[in-house]
Design a protein around this motif. Structure first.
Motif, PDB file in Angstrom:
ATOM      1  N   UNK A 175       0.806  -1.221   0.000  1.00 22.89           N
ATOM      2  CA  UNK A 175       0.000   0.000   0.000  1.00 22.89           C
ATOM      3  C   UNK A 175       0.840   1.273   0.000  1.00 22.89           C
ATOM      4  N   UNK A 176       2.155   1.124   0.033  1.00 21.06           N
ATOM      5  CA  UNK A 176       3.009   2.293   0.218  1.00 21.06           C
ATOM      6  C   UNK A 176       2.822   3.341  -0.878  1.00 21.06           C
ATOM      7  N   UNK A 177       2.768   2.919  -2.144  1.00 24.32           N
ATOM      8  CA  UNK A 177       2.598   3.888  -3.235  1.00 24.32           C
ATOM      9  C   UNK A 177       1.270   4.622  -3.106  1.00 24.32           C
ATOM     10  N   UNK A 178       0.229   3.902  -2.714  1.00 18.90           N
ATOM     11  CA  UNK A 178      -1.089   4.514  -2.564  1.00 18.90           C
ATOM     12  C   UNK A 178      -1.102   5.506  -1.415  1.00 18.90           C
ATOM     13  N   UNK A 179      -0.600   5.109  -0.254  1.00 24.53           N
ATOM     14  CA  UNK A 179      -0.633   6.023   0.894  1.00 24.53           C
ATOM     15  C   UNK A 179       0.307   7.215   0.676  1.00 24.53           C
ATOM     16  N   UNK A 180       1.410   6.996  -0.055  1.00 29.39           N
ATOM     17  CA  UNK A 180       2.280   8.121  -0.398  1.00 29.39           C
ATOM     18  C   UNK A 180       1.541   9.118  -1.283  1.00 29.39           C
ATOM     19  N   UNK A 181       0.760   8.602  -2.240  1.00 29.63           N
ATOM     20  CA  UNK A 181      -0.008   9.482  -3.132  1.00 29.63           C
ATOM     21  C   UNK A 181      -1.092  10.225  -2.364  1.00 29.63           C
ATOM     22  N   UNK A 182      -1.740   9.535  -1.432  1.00 31.52           N
ATOM     23  CA  UNK A 182      -2.754  10.191  -0.603  1.00 31.52           C
ATOM     24  C   UNK A 182      -2.133  11.331   0.196  1.00 31.52           C
TER      25      UNK A 182
ATOM     26  N   UNK B 190       0.640  12.993  -0.585  1.00 33.56           N
ATOM     27  CA  UNK B 190       1.064  14.052  -1.511  1.00 33.56           C
ATOM     28  C   UNK B 190      -0.121  14.917  -1.935  1.00 33.56           C
ATOM     29  N   UNK B 191      -1.231  14.274  -2.273  1.00 37.48           N
ATOM     30  CA  UNK B 191      -2.433  15.020  -2.648  1.00 37.48           C
ATOM     31  C   UNK B 191      -2.948  15.802  -1.439  1.00 37.48           C
TER      32      UNK B 191
ATOM     33  N   UNK C  51      -7.711  12.221   5.318  1.00 43.62           N
ATOM     34  CA  UNK C  51      -8.764  13.137   4.865  1.00 43.62           C
ATOM     35  C   UNK C  51      -9.024  12.995   3.370  1.00 43.62           C
ATOM     36  N   UNK C  52      -7.994  12.699   2.607  1.00 47.01           N
ATOM     37  CA  UNK C  52      -8.187  12.505   1.167  1.00 47.01           C
ATOM     38  C   UNK C  52      -9.004  11.231   0.917  1.00 47.01           C
ATOM     39  N   UNK C  53      -8.715  10.169   1.661  1.00 40.30           N
ATOM     40  CA  UNK C  53      -9.474   8.920   1.516  1.00 40.30           C
ATOM     41  C   UNK C  53     -10.941   9.123   1.895  1.00 40.30           C
ATOM     42  N   UNK C  54     -11.182   9.930   2.923  1.00 37.18           N
ATOM     43  CA  UNK C  54     -12.559  10.230   3.336  1.00 37.18           C
ATOM     44  C   UNK C  54     -13.250  11.101   2.290  1.00 37.18           C
ATOM     45  N   UNK C  55     -12.538  12.113   1.796  1.00 36.09           N
ATOM     46  CA  UNK C  55     -13.108  13.008   0.780  1.00 36.09           C
ATOM     47  C   UNK C  55     -13.486  12.225  -0.468  1.00 36.09           C
TER      48      UNK C  55
ATOM     49  N   UNK D 289      -9.659  16.834  -7.587  1.00 31.21           N
ATOM     50  CA  UNK D 289      -9.752  17.004  -9.035  1.00 31.21           C
ATOM     51  C   UNK D 289      -9.972  15.637  -9.679  1.00 31.21           C
ATOM     52  N   UNK D 290     -10.413  15.637 -10.931  1.00 23.74           N
ATOM     53  CA  UNK D 290     -10.613  14.384 -11.658  1.00 23.74           C
ATOM     54  C   UNK D 290      -9.296  13.627 -11.778  1.00 23.74           C
ATOM     55  N   UNK D 291      -8.211  14.355 -11.963  1.00 28.85           N
ATOM     56  CA  UNK D 291      -6.901  13.722 -12.102  1.00 28.85           C
ATOM     57  C   UNK D 291      -6.470  13.065 -10.789  1.00 28.85           C
ATOM     58  N   UNK D 292      -6.708  13.751  -9.672  1.00 30.75           N
ATOM     59  CA  UNK D 292      -6.347  13.193  -8.375  1.00 30.75           C
ATOM     60  C   UNK D 292      -7.163  11.945  -8.075  1.00 30.75           C
TER      61      UNK D 292
END
Length: 320
Positions: free
Chosen positions: A239-246, A248-249, A259-263, A294-297
């Motif tokens: 999950x490291x790449x995913x949580x790193x992206x979360x 970063x966003x 908060x990004x996962x909840x949003x 955003x749609x990209x995020x």
């Protein structure tokens, strides 16, 4: 749809005992800690609290009830559950027997939202919701861990007596999007049913707080397999790449990975059910409802979630 807050707060981790917070989450909260969380939420106008008899075999309801009794009548919205696996088969109405116990532990005369917790025998258990609704002890009803066919059938049974499902509560996260794939979210939206998403953070795994170097508490059910396809601590490296992206966003939004996962879950049209053990869990969740990705995020985190190859389906969930 009923006018619920944008976030519901879960109390599975409150109280101790069988399937209580100490066993499942590897933590024991003091009354002072629970009161601080509760007061923070009420001040933020997040007054919808979710529990169940099975959480500590009444332990969670007892702890929540202590705090509910200190509030003005009707100021707290309560959600609790009937678990068929634990039903008193000797009772004339097993659902009512469990409901009465919940009412006593919570210190109230009625429940705002009462659920059938598992999908065991929809034909048998759904009809028991009807007398509960007619009695006034229950204002609205829902089903949890039911697949789409079971949700539709439960709604049909209720409709025959002039009632309907108000809510569905299913496991839903970036790592588990089955309710999108099988049409459950679409059905709920089309029929005015509120979809409560639980395990949005996969019990903290998507919070950004845990990783291979900092695993979930040793010996806890959430860290081990606990009736899931894969144990969380074993999949943290994936999950490291995913949580790193979360993370970063999140930085771009002045927010956390959690908060990004909840949003994301809010943007999908769900009402996240967030387990709260610290005041910042409440305030962070409230702030997350105001974030716009955003749609990209969104596309990036969904792609990375898919690429993990992780399966977080729980053995307690209904068949696909």
């Amino acid at each position: 749809m009923k006018n619920y807050p944008k976030i519901a707060l879960g109390t599975w981790s409150w109280g101790v005992g069988a399937w209580g917070g100490d066993a499942v989450f590897g933590q024991t909260l003091t009354e002072a800690q629970m009161k601080e969380v509760f007061d923070t939420a009420m001040q933020a106008e997040l007054n919808l609290w979710d529990t169940a008899y099975v959480y500590g075999m009444g332990g969670s309801e007892i702890e929540l009830g202590k705090l509910v009794r200190q509030q003005p009548k009707g100021s707290v919205m309560l959600s609790t559950k009937f678990t068929p696996n634990l039903a008193d088969e000797t009772a004339a109405d097993p659902l009512n027997a469990m409901l009465e116990g919940s009412l006593q532990r919570l210190g109230v005369n009625e429940i705002d939202l009462y659920w059938i917790h598992t999908s065991i025998d929809v034909e048998r258990w759904t009809p028991y919701l009807i007398p509960a609704l007619k009695s006034g002890k229950v204002k609205a009803v829902g089903v949890s861990n039911h697949n789409l066919a079971q949700i539709k059938r439960a709604n049909e049974i209720l409709a025959a007596e002039g009632f309907k499902l108000s809510a569905v509560q299913n496991h839903f996260s970036l790592l588990y999007r089955h309710s999108i794939a099988d049409g459950t979210l679409d059905y709920c939206r089309e029929n005015g049913i509120t979809f409560f998403s639980y395990m949005v953070l996969e019990q903290g795994t998507l919070s950004g707080h845990y990783n291979a170097q900092n695993p979930l508490p040793e010996g806890s059910h959430r860290g081990e397999a606990y009736n899931r396809a894969e144990a969380y601590n074993k999949i943290l490296p994936k999950l490291q790449k995913l949580t790193d992206a979360l993370a970063k966003i999140g930085k771009a939004h002045n927010a956390s990975a959690a908060q990004i996962a909840i949003a994301w879950a809010v943007a999908k049209g769900t009402l996240p059910l967030i387990g709260a053990t610290k005041p910042h869990h409440v305030t962070d969740a409230a702030a997350a409802t105001k974030l716009v990705l955003t749609a990209e995020q969104t596309a990036e985190i969904e792609r990375l979630a898919e690429e993990t190859g992780v399966d977080t389906r729980g053995g307690w969930e209904g068949k696909a």
